[in-house]
Design a protein around this motif. Sequence first.
Motif, PDB file in Angstrom:
ATOM      1  N   ASP A 159      43.978   0.912 -95.770  1.00  0.00           N
ATOM      2  CA  ASP A 159      42.954   1.954 -95.674  1.00  0.00           C
ATOM      3  C   ASP A 159      43.381   3.227 -96.405  1.00  0.00           C
ATOM      4  N   LEU A 160      44.640   3.608 -96.247  1.00  0.00           N
ATOM      5  CA  LEU A 160      45.120   4.796 -96.940  1.00  0.00           C
ATOM      6  C   LEU A 160      45.101   4.607 -98.456  1.00  0.00           C
ATOM      7  N   PHE A 161      45.423   3.397 -98.901  1.00  0.00           N
ATOM      8  CA  PHE A 161      45.383   3.141-100.332  1.00  0.00           C
ATOM      9  C   PHE A 161      43.946   3.220-100.853  1.00  0.00           C
ATOM     10  N   LEU A 162      43.023   2.583-100.138  1.00  0.00           N
ATOM     11  CA  LEU A 162      41.638   2.551-100.612  1.00  0.00           C
ATOM     12  C   LEU A 162      40.916   3.884-100.458  1.00  0.00           C
ATOM     13  N   GLN A 163      41.262   4.670 -99.435  1.00  0.00           N
ATOM     14  CA  GLN A 163      40.550   5.919 -99.194  1.00  0.00           C
ATOM     15  C   GLN A 163      41.229   7.140 -99.790  1.00  0.00           C
ATOM     16  N   ALA A 164      42.536   7.098-100.002  1.00  0.00           N
ATOM     17  CA  ALA A 164      43.237   8.283-100.498  1.00  0.00           C
ATOM     18  C   ALA A 164      43.877   8.067-101.864  1.00  0.00           C
ATOM     19  N   SER A 165      44.674   7.018-101.988  1.00  0.00           N
ATOM     20  CA  SER A 165      45.443   6.842-103.221  1.00  0.00           C
ATOM     21  C   SER A 165      44.581   6.409-104.399  1.00  0.00           C
ATOM     22  N   LEU A 166      43.743   5.421-104.208  1.00  0.00           N
ATOM     23  CA  LEU A 166      42.938   4.920-105.318  1.00  0.00           C
ATOM     24  C   LEU A 166      41.962   5.964-105.868  1.00  0.00           C
ATOM     25  N   PRO A 167      41.201   6.681-105.022  1.00  0.00           N
ATOM     26  CA  PRO A 167      40.366   7.756-105.588  1.00  0.00           C
ATOM     27  C   PRO A 167      41.185   8.854-106.246  1.00  0.00           C
ATOM     28  N   GLY A 168      42.381   9.136-105.713  1.00  0.00           N
ATOM     29  CA  GLY A 168      43.252  10.128-106.330  1.00  0.00           C
ATOM     30  C   GLY A 168      43.730   9.690-107.707  1.00  0.00           C
ATOM     31  N   VAL A 169      44.059   8.407-107.844  1.00  0.00           N
ATOM     32  CA  VAL A 169      44.493   7.879-109.147  1.00  0.00           C
ATOM     33  C   VAL A 169      43.362   7.969-110.156  1.00  0.00           C
ATOM     34  N   VAL A 170      42.154   7.580-109.742  1.00  0.00           N
ATOM     35  CA  VAL A 170      41.012   7.616-110.661  1.00  0.00           C
ATOM     36  C   VAL A 170      40.704   9.050-111.082  1.00  0.00           C
ATOM     37  N   ALA A 171      40.662   9.962-110.129  1.00  0.00           N
ATOM     38  CA  ALA A 171      40.353  11.361-110.450  1.00  0.00           C
ATOM     39  C   ALA A 171      41.441  11.985-111.316  1.00  0.00           C
ATOM     40  N   ASN A 172      42.703  11.771-110.964  1.00  0.00           N
ATOM     41  CA  ASN A 172      43.793  12.340-111.755  1.00  0.00           C
ATOM     42  C   ASN A 172      43.841  11.742-113.152  1.00  0.00           C
ATOM     43  N   SER A 173      43.522  10.455-113.274  1.00  0.00           N
ATOM     44  CA  SER A 173      43.508   9.828-114.595  1.00  0.00           C
ATOM     45  C   SER A 173      42.392  10.392-115.464  1.00  0.00           C
ATOM     46  N   LEU A 174      41.219  10.598-114.884  1.00  0.00           N
ATOM     47  CA  LEU A 174      40.114  11.183-115.657  1.00  0.00           C
ATOM     48  C   LEU A 174      40.422  12.620-116.064  1.00  0.00           C
ATOM     49  N   ILE A 175      41.017  13.374-115.166  1.00  0.00           N
ATOM     50  CA  ILE A 175      41.418  14.742-115.507  1.00  0.00           C
ATOM     51  C   ILE A 175      42.484  14.719-116.595  1.00  0.00           C
ATOM     52  N   GLY A 176      43.420  13.772-116.498  1.00  0.00           N
ATOM     53  CA  GLY A 176      44.466  13.649-117.504  1.00  0.00           C
ATOM     54  C   GLY A 176      43.926  13.278-118.877  1.00  0.00           C
ATOM     55  N   VAL A 177      42.942  12.389-118.935  1.00  0.00           N
ATOM     56  CA  VAL A 177      42.325  12.039-120.224  1.00  0.00           C
ATOM     57  C   VAL A 177      41.603  13.247-120.804  1.00  0.00           C
ATOM     58  N   ALA A 178      40.936  14.015-119.947  1.00  0.00           N
ATOM     59  CA  ALA A 178      40.288  15.242-120.434  1.00  0.00           C
ATOM     60  C   ALA A 178      41.332  16.220-120.974  1.00  0.00           C
ATOM     61  N   TYR A 179      42.447  16.373-120.262  1.00  0.00           N
ATOM     62  CA  TYR A 179      43.542  17.221-120.764  1.00  0.00           C
ATOM     63  C   TYR A 179      44.054  16.718-122.112  1.00  0.00           C
ATOM     64  N   TYR A 180      44.189  15.409-122.236  1.00  0.00           N
ATOM     65  CA  TYR A 180      44.706  14.822-123.461  1.00  0.00           C
ATOM     66  C   TYR A 180      43.843  15.210-124.667  1.00  0.00           C
ATOM     67  N   PHE A 181      42.531  15.101-124.504  1.00  0.00           N
ATOM     68  CA  PHE A 181      41.637  15.477-125.602  1.00  0.00           C
ATOM     69  C   PHE A 181      41.637  16.984-125.848  1.00  0.00           C
ATOM     70  N   ILE A 182      41.626  17.765-124.790  1.00  0.00           N
ATOM     71  CA  ILE A 182      41.618  19.228-124.944  1.00  0.00           C
ATOM     72  C   ILE A 182      42.904  19.702-125.603  1.00  0.00           C
ATOM     73  N   PHE A 183      44.042  19.163-125.174  1.00  0.00           N
ATOM     74  CA  PHE A 183      45.308  19.587-125.761  1.00  0.00           C
ATOM     75  C   PHE A 183      45.428  19.156-127.214  1.00  0.00           C
ATOM     76  N   GLY A 184      44.848  18.008-127.549  1.00  0.00           N
ATOM     77  CA  GLY A 184      44.840  17.586-128.938  1.00  0.00           C
ATOM     78  C   GLY A 184      44.038  18.537-129.811  1.00  0.00           C
ATOM     79  N   ARG A 185      42.933  19.056-129.269  1.00  0.00           N
ATOM     80  CA  ARG A 185      42.102  20.003-130.017  1.00  0.00           C
ATOM     81  C   ARG A 185      42.730  21.388-130.088  1.00  0.00           C
ATOM     82  N   LEU A 186      43.403  21.796-129.005  1.00  0.00           N
ATOM     83  CA  LEU A 186      44.020  23.123-128.994  1.00  0.00           C
ATOM     84  C   LEU A 186      45.324  23.178-129.780  1.00  0.00           C
TER      85      LEU A 186
END
Length: 177
Positions: A129-156
């Motif tokens: 339950d902790l994996f499905l309710q806390a860790s997995l959504p955290g991984v998805v959100a952090n990964s999407l934020i990280g991909v956005a950072y990757y593109f922004i940092f490449g442009r900056l």
Amino acid sequence: MNERFTLPIVCVVAFVLQVVVAPNLPLGVAVPSFLVPLVLCLAILRNPESCYVLAFVLGLLSDLLSSTPVGLTALLLLVAVVVLERAFEVLDKSTFVMPVIALVSSCLAIELIKLVVLLVLGYQGSPVDLFLQASLPGVVANSLIGVAYYFIFGRLGIAQTNSGNAWVASVGNQRFR
């Protein structure tokens, strides 16, 4: 903008986003982190030796803003920076795929280790339950934020330009293969 001022401004903006925006974006039990993907992206894009202090300081700030034990995220980020440094000695970071795979796998490893530590320290709940309710959504959100950072940092232009060739050593003006 000068490199000396760009990185501190990015860190302050990420901290403000973590304080102001992240609590308003809960994903189940998980709250997305703007600081962890920042350190991971900087470790991928820049020379990792320049990220050790950032990993420690931003990891402590992340711990102070969350419910994890103080120092755990700092330790995990330092380990992740070292692992990413060693991994990209042989991997190619000039394409989009390898940095994203490294970012997602680092986010997953950090969240899983946090989950195990919290369970060992007595956090009540089922590991699944902790994996499905806390860790997995955290991984998805952090990964999407990280991909956005990757593109922004490449442009900056925050990324330091490296040769990208793991088999070329340069000493002074000479290059050795």
